[in-house]
Design a protein around this motif. Structure first.
Motif, mmCIF file in Angstrom:
data_model
loop_
_atom_site.group_PDB
_atom_site.id
_atom_site.type_symbol
_atom_site.label_atom_id
_atom_site.label_comp_id
_atom_site.label_asym_id
_atom_site.label_seq_id
_atom_site.Cartn_x
_atom_site.Cartn_y
_atom_site.Cartn_z
ATOM 1 N N ASN A 1 8.728 -41.514 16.053
ATOM 2 C CA ASN A 1 9.825 -41.118 15.168
ATOM 3 C C ASN A 1 10.316 -42.252 14.269
ATOM 4 O OD1 ASN A 1 9.906 -38.524 16.375
ATOM 5 N ND2 ASN A 1 11.065 -39.375 18.070
ATOM 6 N N LEU A 2 9.657 -43.400 14.320
ATOM 7 C CA LEU A 2 10.130 -44.571 13.574
ATOM 8 C C LEU A 2 9.249 -44.946 12.382
ATOM 9 C CD1 LEU A 2 11.224 -46.834 16.563
ATOM 10 C CD2 LEU A 2 12.700 -45.567 14.992
ATOM 11 N N GLY B 182 0.408 -49.060 13.547
ATOM 12 C CA GLY B 182 1.674 -48.485 13.093
ATOM 13 C C GLY B 182 1.494 -47.812 11.748
ATOM 14 N N THR B 183 2.269 -48.247 10.771
ATOM 15 C CA THR B 183 2.186 -47.679 9.418
ATOM 16 C C THR B 183 1.150 -48.399 8.554
ATOM 17 O OG1 THR B 183 3.948 -49.115 8.612
ATOM 18 C CG2 THR B 183 4.601 -46.952 9.486
ATOM 19 N N ASP C 121 -3.694 -46.150 16.279
ATOM 20 C CA ASP C 121 -2.365 -46.273 16.862
ATOM 21 C C ASP C 121 -2.112 -45.006 17.678
ATOM 22 O OD1 ASP C 121 0.263 -48.144 16.134
ATOM 23 O OD2 ASP C 121 0.795 -46.135 16.850
ATOM 24 N N PRO C 122 -1.361 -45.120 18.779
ATOM 25 C CA PRO C 122 -1.083 -43.912 19.562
ATOM 26 C C PRO C 122 -0.011 -43.011 18.941
ATOM 27 C CG PRO C 122 -0.117 -45.825 20.630
ATOM 28 C CD PRO C 122 -0.925 -46.334 19.466
ATOM 29 N N ALA C 123 0.728 -43.514 17.963
ATOM 30 C CA ALA C 123 1.840 -42.756 17.374
ATOM 31 C C ALA C 123 1.441 -42.125 16.042
ATOM 32 C CB ALA C 123 3.053 -43.656 17.192
ATOM 33 N N GLU C 124 1.177 -40.834 16.076
ATOM 34 C CA GLU C 124 0.826 -40.119 14.857
ATOM 35 C C GLU C 124 1.937 -40.216 13.811
ATOM 36 O OE1 GLU C 124 -0.854 -35.731 13.501
ATOM 37 O OE2 GLU C 124 0.028 -35.982 15.496
ATOM 38 N N GLY C 125 3.182 -40.269 14.274
ATOM 39 C CA GLY C 125 4.320 -40.373 13.369
ATOM 40 C C GLY C 125 4.365 -41.682 12.608
ATOM 41 N N LEU D 183 1.281 -43.395 11.853
ATOM 42 C CA LEU D 183 0.078 -43.351 11.022
ATOM 43 C C LEU D 183 0.243 -42.477 9.781
ATOM 44 C CD1 LEU D 183 -2.676 -43.139 13.777
ATOM 45 C CD2 LEU D 183 -2.164 -45.104 12.295
ATOM 46 N N LYS D 184 1.123 -41.500 9.839
ATOM 47 C CA LYS D 184 1.277 -40.626 8.669
ATOM 48 C C LYS D 184 1.859 -41.373 7.467
ATOM 49 C CE LYS D 184 5.786 -38.441 9.415
ATOM 50 N NZ LYS D 184 6.450 -37.159 9.666
ATOM 51 N N TYR D 185 2.382 -42.566 7.672
ATOM 52 C CA TYR D 185 2.910 -43.391 6.580
ATOM 53 C C TYR D 185 1.903 -44.445 6.106
ATOM 54 C CZ TYR D 185 7.459 -41.303 7.305
ATOM 55 O OH TYR D 185 8.497 -40.408 7.395
ATOM 56 N N ALA D 186 0.703 -44.433 6.668
ATOM 57 C CA ALA D 186 -0.322 -45.411 6.291
ATOM 58 C C ALA D 186 -0.813 -45.151 4.870
ATOM 59 C CB ALA D 186 -1.492 -45.344 7.268
ATOM 60 N N PRO D 187 -1.248 -46.204 4.166
ATOM 61 C CA PRO D 187 -1.784 -46.010 2.812
ATOM 62 C C PRO D 187 -3.065 -45.170 2.852
ATOM 63 C CG PRO D 187 -2.120 -48.268 3.551
ATOM 64 C CD PRO D 187 -1.289 -47.601 4.595
#
Length: 189
Positions: free
Chosen positions: A6-7, A46-47, A67-71, A73-77
């Motif tokens: 969520n971060l 992370g991102t 990363d284990p956090a899909e939330g 990775l969705k901010y990755a370029p």
């Protein structure tokens, strides 16, 4: 545990603040000489902040993140190929990468030995490893370690000399540069 899933928004917009100029310079030096035929894996990406900085140094590489956090990775370029997974069980074939990054992620891994075994497995012969983390031997490093534990994180922080010994036990040749309460590691198999 910190709610990393969520971060993503917070880390995407504020995560780069912790990367100082000397750390970024070390990353660019690490990437010098890599060609467009090579690929790098950002573990605990992370991102994708570390990959974004690396891309500024060398935009010809293939960048992959896990990363284990899909939330997060969705901010990755867009140029960063993303995968959900953990450092202890990387979803890649043996000898897949020329280099691996760990930017402020090593201390989050639950099983350091399993994670480092996976790094060695996915690196090609002569592969290289770049780590950026906080020195638990300093006041600020101890403070970050304390806060991580408060949030239920593994907080596997190392003093640079100790991490050097650990990496050497996995067959790495290791060089460490200290930057106050932070440090970088450049290692090769």
């Amino acid at each position: 545990m910190m709610p990393f899933n969520n971060l993503g928004f917070v880390f995407k917009h504020f995560g780069s603040i912790i990367y100082s100029k000397p750390i970024l310079e070390d990353l660019c030096i690490f990437l010098h000489g890599f060609t467009d035929k090579e690929s790098v894996l950002d573990i605990g990406a992370g991102t994708g902040v570390m990959s974004e900085f690396a891309y500024r140094c060398n935009n010809t590489l293939k960048y992959v993140a896990v990363d284990p956090a899909e939330g997060m990775l969705k901010y990755a370029p867009e140029y960063l190929e993303t995968h959900i997974g953990t450092a202890e069980a990387l979803p890649f074939k043996d000898s897949s990468f020329d280099a691996v990054f760990m930017g402020e992620s090593l201390h989050h891994f639950n099983d350091i030995d399993a994670a480092l075994s996976e790094v060695v497995r996915v690196l090609k012969d002569g592969g290289r490893l770049f780590i950026y983390d906080f020195d638990r031997g300093t006041f600020l490093g101890k403070s970050v370690c304390f806060m991580e534990r408060v949030f239920g994180e593994p907080a596997n922080f190392y003093e640079p000399a100790v991490l050097k010994e650990v990496l050497e036990s996995y067959g790495f040749s290791v060089s460490i540069k200290k930057h106050g309460w932070r440090y970088t590691v450049s290692a090769s198999l």
